[in-house]
Design a protein around this motif. Structure first.
Motif, mmCIF file in Angstrom:
data_model
loop_
_atom_site.group_PDB
_atom_site.id
_atom_site.type_symbol
_atom_site.label_atom_id
_atom_site.label_comp_id
_atom_site.label_asym_id
_atom_site.label_seq_id
_atom_site.Cartn_x
_atom_site.Cartn_y
_atom_site.Cartn_z
ATOM 1 N N UNK A 114 0.841 -1.196 0.000
ATOM 2 C CA UNK A 114 0.000 0.000 0.000
ATOM 3 C C UNK A 114 0.879 1.250 0.000
ATOM 4 N N UNK A 115 0.614 2.153 -0.926
ATOM 5 C CA UNK A 115 1.328 3.428 -0.959
ATOM 6 C C UNK A 115 0.708 4.383 0.049
ATOM 7 N N UNK A 116 -0.549 4.095 0.391
ATOM 8 C CA UNK A 116 -1.271 4.903 1.378
ATOM 9 C C UNK A 116 -2.403 4.044 1.917
ATOM 10 N N UNK A 117 -2.704 4.226 3.214
ATOM 11 C CA UNK A 117 -3.846 3.541 3.815
ATOM 12 C C UNK A 117 -4.397 4.391 4.940
ATOM 13 N N UNK A 118 -5.703 4.463 5.061
ATOM 14 C CA UNK A 118 -6.327 5.035 6.256
ATOM 15 C C UNK A 118 -7.561 4.186 6.586
ATOM 16 N N UNK A 119 -8.402 4.663 7.484
ATOM 17 C CA UNK A 119 -9.544 3.855 7.937
ATOM 18 C C UNK A 119 -10.493 3.498 6.794
ATOM 19 N N UNK A 120 -10.531 4.342 5.776
ATOM 20 C CA UNK A 120 -11.565 4.202 4.750
ATOM 21 C C UNK A 120 -11.067 3.799 3.371
ATOM 22 N N UNK A 121 -9.760 3.930 3.116
ATOM 23 C CA UNK A 121 -9.283 3.632 1.764
ATOM 24 C C UNK A 121 -7.867 3.103 1.733
ATOM 25 N N UNK A 122 -7.524 2.507 0.610
ATOM 26 C CA UNK A 122 -6.145 2.087 0.355
ATOM 27 C C UNK A 122 -5.742 2.532 -1.051
ATOM 28 N N UNK A 123 -4.422 2.631 -1.239
ATOM 29 C CA UNK A 123 -3.867 2.991 -2.545
ATOM 30 C C UNK A 123 -2.722 2.026 -2.848
ATOM 31 N N UNK A 124 -2.737 1.474 -4.063
ATOM 32 C CA UNK A 124 -1.617 0.629 -4.482
ATOM 33 C C UNK A 124 -1.379 0.812 -5.972
ATOM 34 N N UNK A 125 -0.231 0.324 -6.438
ATOM 35 C CA UNK A 125 0.111 0.440 -7.860
ATOM 36 C C UNK A 125 -0.756 -0.486 -8.700
ATOM 37 N N UNK A 126 -1.192 -0.009 -9.843
ATOM 38 C CA UNK A 126 -1.883 -0.864 -10.798
ATOM 39 C C UNK A 126 -0.896 -1.928 -11.290
ATOM 40 N N UNK A 127 -1.353 -3.184 -11.326
ATOM 41 C CA UNK A 127 -0.493 -4.306 -11.715
ATOM 42 C C UNK A 127 -0.084 -4.224 -13.184
ATOM 43 N N UNK A 128 -0.838 -3.496 -13.968
ATOM 44 C CA UNK A 128 -0.580 -3.404 -15.411
ATOM 45 C C UNK A 128 -0.615 -1.924 -15.804
ATOM 46 N N UNK A 129 0.425 -1.171 -15.362
ATOM 47 C CA UNK A 129 0.376 0.295 -15.509
ATOM 48 C C UNK A 129 0.286 0.750 -16.959
ATOM 49 N N UNK A 130 -0.583 1.711 -17.196
ATOM 50 C CA UNK A 130 -0.759 2.259 -18.545
ATOM 51 C C UNK A 130 0.062 3.527 -18.723
ATOM 52 N N UNK A 131 0.540 4.082 -17.620
ATOM 53 C CA UNK A 131 1.358 5.298 -17.644
ATOM 54 C C UNK A 131 2.477 5.124 -16.604
ATOM 55 N N UNK A 132 3.458 6.042 -16.617
ATOM 56 C CA UNK A 132 4.620 5.924 -15.707
ATOM 57 C C UNK A 132 4.150 5.792 -14.259
ATOM 58 N N UNK A 133 3.237 6.652 -13.879
ATOM 59 C CA UNK A 133 2.592 6.543 -12.559
ATOM 60 C C UNK A 133 1.160 6.091 -12.800
ATOM 61 N N UNK A 134 0.787 4.979 -12.180
ATOM 62 C CA UNK A 134 -0.593 4.488 -12.340
ATOM 63 C C UNK A 134 -1.004 3.825 -11.027
ATOM 64 N N UNK A 135 -1.721 4.581 -10.226
ATOM 65 C CA UNK A 135 -2.166 4.112 -8.912
ATOM 66 C C UNK A 135 -3.663 3.856 -8.940
ATOM 67 N N UNK A 136 -4.097 2.991 -8.033
ATOM 68 C CA UNK A 136 -5.524 2.749 -7.838
ATOM 69 C C UNK A 136 -5.888 3.176 -6.418
ATOM 70 N N UNK A 137 -6.929 3.974 -6.318
ATOM 71 C CA UNK A 137 -7.395 4.514 -5.034
ATOM 72 C C UNK A 137 -8.787 3.953 -4.804
ATOM 73 N N UNK A 138 -8.965 3.211 -3.716
ATOM 74 C CA UNK A 138 -10.264 2.554 -3.528
ATOM 75 C C UNK A 138 -10.733 2.547 -2.090
ATOM 76 N N UNK A 139 -12.046 2.529 -1.935
ATOM 77 C CA UNK A 139 -12.595 2.451 -0.585
ATOM 78 C C UNK A 139 -12.427 1.044 -0.027
ATOM 79 N N UNK A 140 -12.266 0.935 1.300
ATOM 80 C CA UNK A 140 -12.244 -0.392 1.918
ATOM 81 C C UNK A 140 -13.622 -1.040 1.807
ATOM 82 N N UNK A 141 -14.645 -0.202 1.805
ATOM 83 C CA UNK A 141 -16.017 -0.694 1.647
ATOM 84 C C UNK A 141 -16.214 -1.251 0.234
ATOM 85 N N UNK A 142 -16.846 -2.417 0.162
ATOM 86 C CA UNK A 142 -17.115 -3.010 -1.156
ATOM 87 C C UNK A 142 -18.325 -2.342 -1.796
ATOM 88 N N UNK A 143 -18.049 -1.543 -2.803
ATOM 89 C CA UNK A 143 -19.103 -0.939 -3.637
ATOM 90 C C UNK A 143 -18.759 -1.381 -5.052
#
Ligand code: AMP
Ligand code: ZN
Length: 109
Positions: free
Chosen positions: A22-51
């Motif tokens: 995780x590049x970032x984590x808090x109570x509500x979300x996490x951020x990690x690198x996209x496994x198949x980056x389309x650009x030099x920097x390609x992160x995914x930012x998502x809620x811990x809640x399943x929506x």
């Protein structure tokens, strides 16, 4: 439509069942690198809640969605990105492959 939480790959990452850095984590979300980056920097930012998708957002979810954008903004500033794209794919016909809401943060920098 969408996967249940039990077989959602992003829920498994959030739960630590699939190892991920995780590049970032808090109570509500996490951020990690996209496994198949389309650009030099390609992160995914998502809620811990399943929506599953934006189309499934319920009353009250605007708080978490706003939070994800603030996290994107703060990370981009920390990484000194000169500019970037925030993208949300919605539904199969909208290019969505993983049915757990996420924001792509993409930058050529
Ligand atoms: P989307 O098409 O918006 O649903 O994007 C899903 C993204 O998740 C794609 O860019 C994939 O490369 C990425 N992805 C899928 N599985 C993983 C994983 N296990 N770890 C990191 N990124 C993933
Ligand atoms: Zn999920």
């Amino acid at each position: 439509m969408g996967e249940s939480e039990t077989d959602c790959i992003f829920c498994k990452i959030v739960a630590g069942e699939i190892p991920s850095e995780f590049l970032y984590e808090d109570d509500d979300c996490v951020v990690f690198n996209d496994a198949n980056p389309k650009t030099k920097t390609h992160l995914l930012i998502l809620p811990k809640k399943h929506i599953p998708t934006i189309a499934d957002l319920e009353e009250g979810d605007e708080k978490i969605m706003g939070h994800l954008i603030m996290v994107a903004k703060n990370l981009a500033a920390e990484m000194n990105l000169a500019g970037y794209q925030l993208q949300i794919n919605v539904g199969r016909d909208g290019g969505q492959e993983v049915f757990h809401v996420h924001i792509h943060l993409m930058s050529k920098f």
